[in-house]
Write a protein that holds these residues in place. Structure first.
Motif, PDB file in Angstrom:
ATOM      1  N   PRO A   1       4.385  -8.614  -5.529  1.00 16.03           N
ATOM      2  CA  PRO A   1       5.017  -7.297  -5.643  1.00 16.03           C
ATOM      3  C   PRO A   1       4.572  -6.344  -4.526  1.00 16.03           C
ATOM      4  CG  PRO A   1       4.449  -8.071  -7.820  1.00 16.03           C
ATOM      5  CD  PRO A   1       3.849  -9.058  -6.830  1.00 16.03           C
ATOM      6  N   ALA A   2       3.302  -6.412  -4.138  1.00 19.39           N
ATOM      7  CA  ALA A   2       2.820  -5.547  -3.060  1.00 19.39           C
ATOM      8  C   ALA A   2       3.516  -5.880  -1.737  1.00 19.39           C
ATOM      9  CB  ALA A   2       1.306  -5.685  -2.908  1.00 19.39           C
ATOM     10  N   ASP A   3       3.768  -7.165  -1.481  1.00 17.05           N
ATOM     11  CA  ASP A   3       4.477  -7.570  -0.267  1.00 17.05           C
ATOM     12  C   ASP A   3       5.885  -6.989  -0.246  1.00 17.05           C
ATOM     13  OD1 ASP A   3       2.309  -9.162   0.576  1.00 17.05           O
ATOM     14  OD2 ASP A   3       3.115 -10.948  -0.437  1.00 17.05           O
ATOM     15  N   LEU A   4       6.581  -7.077  -1.386  1.00 17.17           N
ATOM     16  CA  LEU A   4       7.948  -6.558  -1.442  1.00 17.17           C
ATOM     17  C   LEU A   4       7.966  -5.049  -1.234  1.00 17.17           C
ATOM     18  CD1 LEU A   4      10.939  -7.627  -3.371  1.00 17.17           C
ATOM     19  CD2 LEU A   4      10.280  -5.250  -3.661  1.00 17.17           C
ATOM     20  N   LYS A   5       7.042  -4.359  -1.873  1.00 18.17           N
ATOM     21  CA  LYS A   5       7.005  -2.900  -1.758  1.00 18.17           C
ATOM     22  C   LYS A   5       6.627  -2.451  -0.349  1.00 18.17           C
ATOM     23  CE  LYS A   5       6.131  -2.172  -6.655  1.00 18.17           C
ATOM     24  NZ  LYS A   5       5.276  -1.549  -7.659  1.00 18.17           N
ATOM     25  N   ALA A   6       5.817  -3.242   0.340  1.00 19.43           N
ATOM     26  CA  ALA A   6       5.456  -2.907   1.721  1.00 19.43           C
ATOM     27  C   ALA A   6       6.648  -3.130   2.657  1.00 19.43           C
ATOM     28  CB  ALA A   6       4.270  -3.752   2.185  1.00 19.43           C
ATOM     29  N   ARG A   7       7.402  -4.196   2.427  1.00 21.74           N
ATOM     30  CA  ARG A   7       8.551  -4.526   3.291  1.00 21.74           C
ATOM     31  C   ARG A   7       9.725  -3.618   3.012  1.00 21.74           C
ATOM     32  NH1 ARG A   7      11.833  -5.500   6.865  1.00 21.74           N
ATOM     33  NH2 ARG A   7      12.647  -7.543   7.370  1.00 21.74           N
ATOM     34  N   PHE A   8       9.939  -3.292   1.722  1.00 20.70           N
ATOM     35  CA  PHE A   8      11.066  -2.455   1.302  1.00 20.70           C
ATOM     36  C   PHE A   8      10.551  -1.283   0.474  1.00 20.70           C
ATOM     37  CE2 PHE A   8      12.907  -6.866   1.371  1.00 20.70           C
ATOM     38  CZ  PHE A   8      13.597  -6.717   2.571  1.00 20.70           C
ATOM     39  N   PRO A   9      10.153  -0.192   1.129  1.00 16.41           N
ATOM     40  CA  PRO A   9       9.572   0.971   0.425  1.00 16.41           C
ATOM     41  C   PRO A   9      10.486   1.585  -0.632  1.00 16.41           C
ATOM     42  CG  PRO A   9       9.226   1.148   2.791  1.00 16.41           C
ATOM     43  CD  PRO A   9      10.140  -0.014   2.573  1.00 16.41           C
TER      44      PRO A   9
ATOM     45  N   ALA B   1       9.162 -10.478 -11.727  1.00 20.98           N
ATOM     46  CA  ALA B   1      10.251 -11.252 -12.328  1.00 20.98           C
ATOM     47  C   ALA B   1      11.339 -11.538 -11.298  1.00 20.98           C
ATOM     48  CB  ALA B   1      10.828 -10.497 -13.523  1.00 20.98           C
ATOM     49  N   ALA B   2      11.664 -10.558 -10.462  1.00 21.27           N
ATOM     50  CA  ALA B   2      12.677 -10.760  -9.422  1.00 21.27           C
ATOM     51  C   ALA B   2      12.195 -11.781  -8.389  1.00 21.27           C
ATOM     52  CB  ALA B   2      13.016  -9.430  -8.755  1.00 21.27           C
ATOM     53  N   LEU B   3      10.916 -11.740  -8.063  1.00 21.74           N
ATOM     54  CA  LEU B   3      10.356 -12.724  -7.124  1.00 21.74           C
ATOM     55  C   LEU B   3      10.381 -14.126  -7.724  1.00 21.74           C
ATOM     56  CD1 LEU B   3       7.403 -10.653  -5.664  1.00 21.74           C
ATOM     57  CD2 LEU B   3       9.360 -11.546  -4.364  1.00 21.74           C
ATOM     58  N   ALA B   4      10.105 -14.234  -9.013  1.00 21.25           N
ATOM     59  CA  ALA B   4      10.155 -15.542  -9.677  1.00 21.25           C
ATOM     60  C   ALA B   4      11.581 -16.090  -9.669  1.00 21.25           C
ATOM     61  CB  ALA B   4       9.624 -15.426 -11.105  1.00 21.25           C
TER      62      ALA B   4
ATOM     63  N   LEU C   1      12.693 -14.851   0.075  1.00 24.15           N
ATOM     64  CA  LEU C   1      12.213 -14.452  -1.253  1.00 24.15           C
ATOM     65  C   LEU C   1      12.317 -12.944  -1.450  1.00 24.15           C
ATOM     66  CD1 LEU C   1       9.016 -16.663  -1.573  1.00 24.15           C
ATOM     67  CD2 LEU C   1      11.029 -16.779  -3.048  1.00 24.15           C
ATOM     68  N   LEU C   2      11.856 -12.203  -0.451  1.00 19.87           N
ATOM     69  CA  LEU C   2      11.856 -10.742  -0.560  1.00 19.87           C
ATOM     70  C   LEU C   2      13.279 -10.191  -0.628  1.00 19.87           C
ATOM     71  CD1 LEU C   2       8.987  -9.851   1.952  1.00 19.87           C
ATOM     72  CD2 LEU C   2       8.869  -9.948  -0.553  1.00 19.87           C
ATOM     73  N   LEU C   3      14.182 -10.729   0.191  1.00 27.81           N
ATOM     74  CA  LEU C   3      15.567 -10.234   0.191  1.00 27.81           C
ATOM     75  C   LEU C   3      16.265 -10.536  -1.137  1.00 27.81           C
ATOM     76  CD1 LEU C   3      16.688 -11.125   3.815  1.00 27.81           C
ATOM     77  CD2 LEU C   3      16.507  -8.821   2.826  1.00 27.81           C
ATOM     78  N   HIS C   4      16.092 -11.751  -1.652  1.00 23.03           N
ATOM     79  CA  HIS C   4      16.760 -12.067  -2.913  1.00 23.03           C
ATOM     80  C   HIS C   4      16.188 -11.216  -4.045  1.00 23.03           C
ATOM     81  CE1 HIS C   4      18.365 -14.104  -6.394  1.00 23.03           C
ATOM     82  NE2 HIS C   4      19.275 -14.628  -5.580  1.00 23.03           N
ATOM     83  N   ALA C   5      14.880 -11.036  -4.051  1.00 23.09           N
ATOM     84  CA  ALA C   5      14.261 -10.191  -5.083  1.00 23.09           C
ATOM     85  C   ALA C   5      14.760  -8.753  -4.969  1.00 23.09           C
ATOM     86  CB  ALA C   5      12.741 -10.247  -4.966  1.00 23.09           C
ATOM     87  N   ALA C   6      14.846  -8.231  -3.753  1.00 25.08           N
ATOM     88  CA  ALA C   6      15.349  -6.862  -3.558  1.00 25.08           C
ATOM     89  C   ALA C   6      16.798  -6.752  -4.014  1.00 25.08           C
ATOM     90  CB  ALA C   6      15.203  -6.457  -2.101  1.00 25.08           C
ATOM     91  N   HIS C   7      17.591  -7.779  -3.758  1.00 21.79           N
ATOM     92  CA  HIS C   7      18.986  -7.806  -4.217  1.00 21.79           C
ATOM     93  C   HIS C   7      19.037  -7.717  -5.749  1.00 21.79           C
ATOM     94  CE1 HIS C   7      23.130  -9.155  -4.734  1.00 21.79           C
ATOM     95  NE2 HIS C   7      22.684 -10.171  -5.469  1.00 21.79           N
ATOM     96  N   SER C   8      18.238  -8.550  -6.419  1.00 19.14           N
ATOM     97  CA  SER C   8      18.215  -8.536  -7.884  1.00 19.14           C
ATOM     98  C   SER C   8      17.738  -7.193  -8.430  1.00 19.14           C
ATOM     99  CB  SER C   8      17.303  -9.648  -8.410  1.00 19.14           C
ATOM    100  OG  SER C   8      17.825 -10.909  -8.058  1.00 19.14           O
TER     101      SER C   8
ATOM    102  N   TYR D   1      20.853  -6.180   0.788  1.00 19.72           N
ATOM    103  CA  TYR D   1      19.824  -7.217   0.697  1.00 19.72           C
ATOM    104  C   TYR D   1      20.471  -8.582   0.436  1.00 19.72           C
ATOM    105  CZ  TYR D   1      16.980  -3.048  -0.111  1.00 19.72           C
ATOM    106  OH  TYR D   1      16.393  -1.814  -0.016  1.00 19.72           O
ATOM    107  N   GLY D   2      21.470  -8.607  -0.426  1.00 21.57           N
ATOM    108  CA  GLY D   2      22.175  -9.847  -0.724  1.00 21.57           C
ATOM    109  C   GLY D   2      22.919 -10.392   0.484  1.00 21.57           C
ATOM    110  N   ARG D   3      23.530  -9.493   1.248  1.00 20.60           N
ATOM    111  CA  ARG D   3      24.243  -9.936   2.451  1.00 20.60           C
ATOM    112  C   ARG D   3      23.275 -10.510   3.470  1.00 20.60           C
ATOM    113  NH1 ARG D   3      26.987  -5.367   0.853  1.00 20.60           N
ATOM    114  NH2 ARG D   3      25.965  -3.993   2.343  1.00 20.60           N
ATOM    115  N   ARG D   4      22.122  -9.892   3.626  1.00 24.47           N
ATOM    116  CA  ARG D   4      21.103 -10.426   4.549  1.00 24.47           C
ATOM    117  C   ARG D   4      20.563 -11.756   4.038  1.00 24.47           C
ATOM    118  NH1 ARG D   4      16.794  -5.992   5.612  1.00 24.47           N
ATOM    119  NH2 ARG D   4      15.932  -7.651   6.901  1.00 24.47           N
ATOM    120  N   PHE D   5      20.348 -11.866   2.709  1.00 32.04           N
ATOM    121  CA  PHE D   5      19.900 -13.131   2.134  1.00 32.04           C
ATOM    122  C   PHE D   5      20.936 -14.222   2.397  1.00 32.04           C
ATOM    123  CE2 PHE D   5      19.948 -16.239  -1.282  1.00 32.04           C
ATOM    124  CZ  PHE D   5      18.649 -16.730  -1.197  1.00 32.04           C
ATOM    125  N   HIS D   6      22.211 -13.885   2.239  1.00 31.80           N
ATOM    126  CA  HIS D   6      23.279 -14.851   2.455  1.00 31.80           C
ATOM    127  C   HIS D   6      23.244 -15.395   3.885  1.00 31.80           C
ATOM    128  CE1 HIS D   6      27.520 -16.174   3.074  1.00 31.80           C
ATOM    129  NE2 HIS D   6      27.249 -16.765   1.916  1.00 31.80           N
TER     130      HIS D   6
END
Length: 120
Positions: free
Chosen positions: A4-12, A24-27, A46-53, A102-107
């Protein structure tokens, strides 16, 4: 695996999201990104898909705030003298990935890392 800290650092935008929701989104994202992906793309995937969710679930500022206000097609929303601006419908992408940036970038990463179809 990303935390979670990684996601929050990448996407404030998700800094206020509860760690349990982010975990849960990362899982969930871990089921979409596996060892067949290029190592350089795995963590970002992982981070992009979690951010999308998280965005679809209404977490985060920016796109998440628009989701809470009324859906993925809102471009902007004001309250004083009500101003609602809707965006053009996104290009259809399987699984609803076109609904968030985020979903478009993940795609894009998914296409780069997914094996092509082999016909024998």
């Amino acid at each position: 695996m990303a935390s979670p800290a990684d996601l929050k650092a990448r996407f404030p935008a998700f800094s206020a999201a509860p760690d349990t929701a982010v975990a849960a989104a990362l899982a969930e994202a871990a089921s979409r990104v596996d060892a067949t992906w290029a190592e350089a793309d795995r963590d970002l995937g992982l981070l992009l898909h979690a951010a999308h969710s998280l965005t679809l679930d209404g977490h985060g500022s920016g796109e998440g705030a628009l989701m809470r206000a009324g859906g993925p097609d809102l471009r902007s929303l004001r309250s004083g003298s009500v101003h609602i601006e809707r965006r053009d419908a996104p290009a259809p992408i399987a699984g609803g990935l076109g609904l968030t940036s985020y979903g478009r970038r993940f795609h894009d990463l998914l296409l780069r890392n997914a094996p092509g179809v082999t016909v024998v």
